[in-house]
Design a protein around this motif. Sequence first.
Motif, PDB file in Angstrom:
ATOM      1  N   ALA A 159     -12.644  -6.601  -0.520  1.00 12.79           N
ATOM      2  CA  ALA A 159     -12.120  -5.372  -1.114  1.00 12.79           C
ATOM      3  C   ALA A 159     -10.596  -5.417  -1.191  1.00 12.79           C
ATOM      4  O   ALA A 159      -9.992  -5.014  -2.197  1.00 12.79           O
ATOM      5  CB  ALA A 159     -12.587  -4.161  -0.300  1.00 12.79           C
ATOM      6  N   ARG A 160      -9.960  -5.908  -0.150  1.00 10.12           N
ATOM      7  CA  ARG A 160      -8.500  -6.000  -0.136  1.00 10.12           C
ATOM      8  C   ARG A 160      -8.010  -7.056  -1.138  1.00 10.12           C
ATOM      9  O   ARG A 160      -6.983  -6.869  -1.793  1.00 10.12           O
ATOM     10  CB  ARG A 160      -8.020  -6.342   1.272  1.00 10.12           C
ATOM     11  CG  ARG A 160      -8.228  -5.218   2.286  1.00 10.12           C
ATOM     12  CD  ARG A 160      -7.835  -5.631   3.696  1.00 10.12           C
ATOM     13  NE  ARG A 160      -6.420  -5.959   3.804  1.00 10.12           N
ATOM     14  CZ  ARG A 160      -5.435  -5.071   3.927  1.00 10.12           C
ATOM     15  NH1 ARG A 160      -5.722  -3.776   3.952  1.00 10.12           N
ATOM     16  NH2 ARG A 160      -4.181  -5.452   4.024  1.00 10.12           N
ATOM     17  N   ALA A 214      -8.193  -5.481  -4.518  1.00 13.21           N
ATOM     18  CA  ALA A 214      -7.119  -4.504  -4.677  1.00 13.21           C
ATOM     19  C   ALA A 214      -5.784  -5.190  -4.948  1.00 13.21           C
ATOM     20  O   ALA A 214      -4.978  -4.732  -5.775  1.00 13.21           O
ATOM     21  CB  ALA A 214      -7.029  -3.634  -3.426  1.00 13.21           C
ATOM     22  N   ASP A 264     -14.638   2.362   5.820  1.00 12.43           N
ATOM     23  CA  ASP A 264     -15.552   1.346   6.345  1.00 12.43           C
ATOM     24  C   ASP A 264     -16.641   2.047   7.158  1.00 12.43           C
ATOM     25  O   ASP A 264     -16.437   2.428   8.306  1.00 12.43           O
ATOM     26  CB  ASP A 264     -14.784   0.347   7.218  1.00 12.43           C
ATOM     27  CG  ASP A 264     -15.657  -0.808   7.698  1.00 12.43           C
ATOM     28  OD1 ASP A 264     -16.866  -0.816   7.382  1.00 12.43           O
ATOM     29  OD2 ASP A 264     -15.126  -1.697   8.385  1.00 12.43           O
ATOM     30  N   SER A 320      -5.448   1.364   3.982  1.00 15.55           N
ATOM     31  CA  SER A 320      -6.708   1.179   4.722  1.00 15.55           C
ATOM     32  C   SER A 320      -7.924   1.270   3.794  1.00 15.55           C
ATOM     33  O   SER A 320      -7.803   1.410   2.579  1.00 15.55           O
ATOM     34  CB  SER A 320      -6.833   2.175   5.877  1.00 15.55           C
ATOM     35  OG  SER A 320      -7.081   3.477   5.383  1.00 15.55           O
ATOM     36  N   GLU A 321      -9.107   1.186   4.406  1.00 17.18           N
ATOM     37  CA  GLU A 321     -10.363   1.225   3.654  1.00 17.18           C
ATOM     38  C   GLU A 321     -11.322   2.197   4.319  1.00 17.18           C
ATOM     39  O   GLU A 321     -11.241   2.444   5.516  1.00 17.18           O
ATOM     40  CB  GLU A 321     -11.042  -0.164   3.616  1.00 17.18           C
ATOM     41  CG  GLU A 321     -10.249  -1.232   2.910  1.00 17.18           C
ATOM     42  CD  GLU A 321      -9.135  -1.788   3.776  1.00 17.18           C
ATOM     43  OE1 GLU A 321      -8.036  -2.046   3.238  1.00 17.18           O
ATOM     44  OE2 GLU A 321      -9.362  -1.933   5.005  1.00 17.18           O
ATOM     45  N   GLU A 343       0.819  -1.203   0.000  1.00 18.42           N
ATOM     46  CA  GLU A 343       0.000   0.000   0.000  1.00 18.42           C
ATOM     47  C   GLU A 343       0.858   1.261   0.000  1.00 18.42           C
ATOM     48  O   GLU A 343       1.971   1.288   0.532  1.00 18.42           O
ATOM     49  CB  GLU A 343      -0.928   0.004   1.221  1.00 18.42           C
ATOM     50  CG  GLU A 343      -1.961  -1.129   1.199  1.00 18.42           C
ATOM     51  CD  GLU A 343      -2.843  -1.149   2.422  1.00 18.42           C
ATOM     52  OE1 GLU A 343      -4.040  -1.437   2.278  1.00 18.42           O
ATOM     53  OE2 GLU A 343      -2.331  -0.884   3.533  1.00 18.42           O
ATOM     54  N   LYS A 391     -12.541   1.132  -1.274  1.00 26.84           N
ATOM     55  CA  LYS A 391     -11.082   0.952  -1.354  1.00 26.84           C
ATOM     56  C   LYS A 391     -10.596   1.614  -2.638  1.00 26.84           C
ATOM     57  O   LYS A 391     -11.100   1.321  -3.729  1.00 26.84           O
ATOM     58  CB  LYS A 391     -10.745  -0.546  -1.369  1.00 26.84           C
ATOM     59  CG  LYS A 391      -9.260  -0.866  -1.413  1.00 26.84           C
ATOM     60  CD  LYS A 391      -8.615  -0.729  -0.060  1.00 26.84           C
ATOM     61  CE  LYS A 391      -7.178  -1.251  -0.062  1.00 26.84           C
ATOM     62  NZ  LYS A 391      -6.506  -0.979   1.233  1.00 26.84           N
ATOM     63  N   SER A 451      -7.390   5.767   1.785  1.00 25.69           N
ATOM     64  CA  SER A 451      -8.602   5.825   0.962  1.00 25.69           C
ATOM     65  C   SER A 451      -9.514   6.973   1.394  1.00 25.69           C
ATOM     66  O   SER A 451     -10.081   7.683   0.556  1.00 25.69           O
ATOM     67  CB  SER A 451      -9.374   4.500   1.063  1.00 25.69           C
ATOM     68  OG  SER A 451      -8.669   3.452   0.446  1.00 25.69           O
TER      69      SER A 451
END
Length: 800
Positions: free
Chosen positions: A376-377, A380, A397, A394-395, A197, A222, A202
Amino acid sequence: MKISLNWLNDYIDLKDISIDEIVERLTLAGLEVEEIIDQSKNFQNIVVGYVKEKRKHPNADKLSVCIVSDGTREYNVVCGAPNVQEGQKVPFAKVGAKIPFNGLKLEKTKIRGELSEGMICSEKELGISENHDGIMVLNSELKEGTPLADALGMNDIILDIAITPNRADALSHIGIARDLSAIFDRPVKLPEVRLKESNFKSEEIASVEIVDVVNCPRYIGKVVLNVEIKESPEWLKNRLKSVGLRPINNVVDVTNYVLYEIGQPLHAFDLDNLSERKIIVKCASDGEKFVTLDSKERELTSKDLMICDAHKPVAIAGIMGGENSEVTSSTKNILIESAFFNPSSIRKTAKRLGLQTDASYRFERGTDYDITVWAARRAAQLIYEIAGGEVAKSEIDVYPAPFPKKSVELRYSRIKKILGYEIPEEKVKKIFINLGFEIKKEDDTKISLIIPSYRHDIDREIDLIEEVARIYGYDKIPEVDKISVTLEEKIDQTYFNDEVRNILISLGFFEIVTNSLLREDIAKRFGKPISVLNPQSIEMTHLRPSLLPGMLQAVLNNLKVNEKNLKLFEIGKVFERKHDNEIKSFDDFYEKESLIIAITGNAVEREWYEKDRQYDIYDLKGYVQSFLLKLLSLSNIEIKKVTDTNEFDLAIQLKYNETILGQGGIIKNELLKLFDIDQNVLAFIFDLDLIKSIQIPKKEFKELLKYPKVYRDFAFIFDETVEAESVIEIIKKSSSKLLHHIKLFDIFQSESLGKGKKSLAFQLEYYDENRTLTEEEVDKDFWNAIKTVEEKFNAKLRGI
């Protein structure tokens, strides 16, 4: 649901287990395998060929003659493709092969005088795509003679599995792998998600707001920047093709791959097309228009959940994205959506729009709210690997009210009681651990399990027992030679209904079964119906408040095929509101079981010795009496004429000990016209629930009468409005216990009796079970009855 065996092996090792055993065990566990597709069989006798030589066909301008090698020998092949060249590796179908596209079996033949010993194939001829511009050119590093199925990675076995509505968790490869893990006691290997990352987050680039938290309890965003949109690598395209999906581009293909991997629908937005880079989850406005990815304009309502940016809608939540935010070849920055939507909301919108997608199919059955971040991860990670770019840290959420963890207790003794055999406790625990359940606490007698978030169908102890049974094996339930079951006569509902059927069939009736759902206007004509929240069509919007409309439709269907003499019956549930207010609880409506019988047409067909006769009210009354007498042996029932009914012109009512058991009669003409019926129909509707509740008197032998009966007859002239039943009632009340039966045996009307008059003649039956009656006591009772009738009805005695 199509499952690739090669893909499945990424998560659980099944290589040493035969496909037949996998199919059998899955089916026994409730995941029925409907079809097994062996891809390699489509490419039998088709190999990687090497074009050693190409020369012009001597007798055709557009044809070439090629020498093709399969590594063991060379073949003469006539080819019409413009792109065939020496040195190419190509799909080569030998003599005897069947072309997948059209099933044509190749034979050695001559084409314009030149021998052809096979065929060089295009992608369309192989059934791989619609491309037919030329032959398919293969990777030059492939070894000639290699089976084409192996060369293309299309040597897979595809299982088409029927997934029941309660098993949304099985709508993915990992979901199926979990069941196989429990069945074969093998571990599931989940993909490891390791993201490289960037420093930015995000939530620094985009934002998410949920307005409707009921229909969208959780939303994950994301961000991935600077991606390169291009064609997906072969491994990814092959995976998608194996389950019937069409590859689009690398980003969209990744979202579809994760969907079929873990069961979580994802959507990729072009981040630069989102106003203010913001996502707002809210309902649409009534009449709002929106163009979906299939280029169709949809009209929305205020009940449709939408994904919007700061100024406009960009997707129909959980169903389909919009053209205004789709990923195209020019897309650079994307926002990955991974959310949990209320199944009911998605189901209603998809149904109303007539739009079912892979995403809606899963959302409306209930997805896993805890897997949203992982999905989602995972997406990605794959996008980074095949499309490059920078993955945000991160996301986003948004999860305002996290779902509580649910736990259910299971008693080991209960398993044995329900299944009829004992399963080792360690085996029980192993099954649940492999299925993803977590042990909360346990002791020698029971175990408490935390239910995984993907198993919405598990609520009670019996649900856990079902899991044990289907994984351990229904085939292990022991066979019992003899089972003793005691049923109280007339109490068991199935037995009672079967008795009802048998009696009516013996009386010449035929059973019908009609739909319990009706059109609104028809349903309201017969009572206070209950509407269905999600009707399948306009013809099935309300639960039936009566069996009569279904019966009339059945009569019409028979009349249309010239079946005019009918005796029909139906047993079924009816449903009706108790008032006009909104239904808030079970106390606001009732459900009961009814029986309807109907007769129409001729009771007697014309013969040389008699005339035809149509069914009348007396036929109906006779069938009602015969039915009850055979069913319950009841003799003290009353059938009386009644007025003011909504359905019947000449109506009769059935009573037993002052309880109304049903009513019927000649159906009103306005109802017959509603169903386009042009002949009289008579019907009677019984309340079966009330009839079942009657305490049947115990049958006892009664000694035959030893003493003679005494009969007396008389006839009175009455006003024509007087009914025989009321006269009989008065006679009964004015007589002693010596009178046992009254029979109306004649009705006469004539001008000689006077205007508005009629004559009714009765026979009275007297006896005593213990002695012979005297003339004096019978005469006393008889003349008392005459006097009472004269006084009560102002009647005139005609003669004795």
